[in-house]
Design an enzyme around this catalytic site. Structure first.
Site, short mmCIF file in Angstrom:
data_model
loop_
_atom_site.label_atom_id
_atom_site.label_comp_id
_atom_site.label_asym_id
_atom_site.label_seq_id
_atom_site.Cartn_x
_atom_site.Cartn_y
_atom_site.Cartn_z
N ALA A 23 111.47 25.14 19.03
CA ALA A 23 110.71 25.58 17.51
C ALA A 23 112.60 25.10 16.61
O ALA A 23 112.66 24.92 15.98
CB ALA A 23 110.76 26.73 16.57
N GLU A 50 112.30 20.12 17.14
CA GLU A 50 111.57 18.77 16.78
C GLU A 50 111.62 18.69 15.92
O GLU A 50 111.42 17.92 14.95
CB GLU A 50 110.35 19.89 17.83
CG GLU A 50 108.74 18.56 17.44
CD GLU A 50 109.41 17.02 18.34
OE1 GLU A 50 110.35 16.81 18.93
OE2 GLU A 50 108.97 15.63 17.73
N SER A 61 113.41 20.29 13.32
CA SER A 61 115.21 20.25 12.59
C SER A 61 114.80 18.08 13.17
O SER A 61 115.48 17.43 12.01
CB SER A 61 116.30 19.88 12.70
OG SER A 61 115.48 21.99 12.74
N CYS A 73 110.42 31.73 9.18
CA CYS A 73 111.19 30.73 9.96
C CYS A 73 112.52 31.32 10.28
O CYS A 73 113.49 31.87 8.90
CB CYS A 73 111.36 30.01 10.08
SG CYS A 73 112.59 28.80 10.77
N GLU A 96 121.05 21.63 8.73
CA GLU A 96 121.36 20.42 9.62
C GLU A 96 120.83 18.89 8.91
O GLU A 96 121.25 17.92 8.56
CB GLU A 96 120.51 20.47 11.23
CG GLU A 96 121.22 21.38 12.45
CD GLU A 96 119.91 21.98 13.16
OE1 GLU A 96 120.57 22.17 13.89
OE2 GLU A 96 119.13 21.45 13.14
#
Ligand code: HEM
Length: 420
Positions: A257, A260, A262, A368, A377
């Site tokens: 999780a 991919e 980000s 999340c 990020e």
């Protein structure tokens, strides 16, 4: 998970609402008109994945909110199966080894596990990673800027979160590619692998991953470090509240999780800034807008297009449609985030948008864990790119020629080469 009944009929079937082919590249590239029609005409609609697995697709914001929060929908498929049900002994079923994690649990198990994981992602701890993320970002750009070209997806957006999440977990750098390969096979992310090839690769991936994790757990037990795997191993040893399968599943989930998603945020963000040059200029003029920019990218082009599986625990009526007990439901985040009943000018990319409570990190119990990290990020990657490269364009000049990954759940480009 071919477990739901095939008997329910969608009341909108055959009434001019298009059937979705989730593997059609034209649909993957531009699903927005189809989703707009569904929101208006068939907001609770029965469709099927290309595997044949049927499910109910929820496209309106208000309905999505309900499904995210309503306890009549479970995340735990076992609650919908007969007590004597036995999982088939297929390689795919073996991947169930990695599914004992928060995303497939309801409270109270979910609460216990989530508390453990969340400790590593507090806003303070995440903010403490700022300079580390900045360092990695700069190094990636240092390497590519002299060449006058960089593929935003594979040279930039991908190595950054892989390095961050691996560092957080405590996976040595030399093993990161191997880890990624296994998780891609198990999660079916690798677009270059056919279903048959995947079935052949699964036992090796699952066996390799399981053995690797057992070894790393033992090594962290012997030599504790300040990383997430050590903390989880200690939680297992300390109170015996986390069994080995849960431990493995949790490490797998965090890794899977944590990158991919980000990658797609950064890729979709740079793409939007190329598509809307006046918005790119506004951000260049005022980098302080990066926070609302990232939220607007998340709303307009969510990295996770379909929220994960939910199952109706009883017959549930929504908008005059009955979702039968036991059936699979997916919330379409991409559609709900553009619902005009909720957002003004929903198809407009506006980096100054204020009222922006999108669903791109979910909602409610399963919100999340890594939202602050993912956003940080994205913020650093996008602003650093703009700061260090004064002007760039898509290689070849044709934005329309860019290809999306063949994935019905995640939404992102295969590659985004830019030149400067
Ligand atoms: C831009 C980046 C990200 C996006 C768009 C994203 C999206 C999401 C979404 C939509 C959900 C809810 C799924 C559902 O309810 O069906 C979710 C859950 C989750 N995410 Fe993320 N995510 C991102 C980054 C991360 C990162 C960096 C991590 C961890 C390292 C992470 C870990 C998790 C976990 C553990 C859950 C499950 C939470 C639960 O079940 O309670 N995510 N994410």
């Amino acid at each position: 998970m071919e477990t739901t009944t095939q008997t329910a009929k969608c009341p909108f079937a055959g009434k001019g609402i298009p059937d979705i082919d989730f593997s059609d590249s034209a649909f993957i590239k531009n699903p927005f008109a189809t989703y707009a029609a569904m929101r208006d005409e068939a907001p609770v609609h029965r469709v099927a994945f290309s595997s044949g697995q049927p499910f109910w697709l929820i496209t309106r914001y208000e309905d999505a909110m309900l499904v995210f929060k309503d306890p009549r929908f479970t995340k735990d498929i076992k609650k919908t199966l007969p007590p004597d049900h036995k999982a088939p002994a297929s390689p795919l079923a073996m991947s169930q080894l990695f599914s004992h994690h928060v995303l497939y649990m309801d409270p109270p198990d979910h609460t216990r596990m989530k508390q453990l994981v969340q400790k590593a992602f507090t806003p303070k701890l995440v903010d403490g990673m700022r300079s580390h993320i900045q360092d990695i970002t700069n190094k990636l750009l240092d390497k590519h800027i002299p060449t006058g070209r960089i593929d935003i997806i594979n040279d930039y957006a991908l190595p950054l979160p892989i390095s961050i999440i691996s560092g957080l977990l405590g996976i040595p750098e030399k093993d990161q590619q191997l880890f990624r390969r296994w998780s891609n096979i198990i999660l079916n992310i690798d677009i270059n692998v056919t279903r048959e090839e995947r079935m052949q690769l699964m036992p090796e991936a699952i066996g390799g991953f399981t053995n690797y994790l057992r070894e790393i757990f033992a090594s962290k037990q012997a030599n504790p470090a300040d990383d997430l795997i050590t903390h989880l191993v200690q939680a297992k040893e300390g109170s015996d509240k986390l069994n080995e399968t849960e431990l493995m599943s949790t490490v797998f989930l965090l890794f899977a999780a944590g990158y991919e998603t980000s990658v797609n945020l950064i890729g979709n963000g740079v793409l939007a800034l190329l598509q809307y040059p006046e918005q790119q200029q506004a951000l260049r003029n005022d980098p302080g807008l990066i926070n609302t920019t990232v939220d607007e990218v998340l709303r307009l082009d969510p990295p996770v297009s379909l929220a994960s599986e939910r199952y109706a625990l009883e017959d549930v009526e929504m908008n005059g449609v009955t979702i039968p007990k036991g059936e699979l439901v997916h919330i379409c985040i991409t559609a709900a985030n553009r619902d005009p009943r909720r957002f003004d000018s929903p198809d407009t990319f506006d980096i100054t948008r204020k009222d922006n409570k999108h669903f791109s990190f979910g909602q409610g119990t399963h919100y999340c864990v890594g939202s602050a990290l993912g956003k940080l990020e994205g913020e650093i990657a996008i602003n650093t790119l703009l700061r260090r490269i004064p002007a760039f364009s898509v290689e070849g000049g044709d934005i329309d020629a860019l290809k999306y990954k063949n994935n019905s759940v995640m939404r992102g480009l295969e590659a985004l080469p830019i030149v400067f």
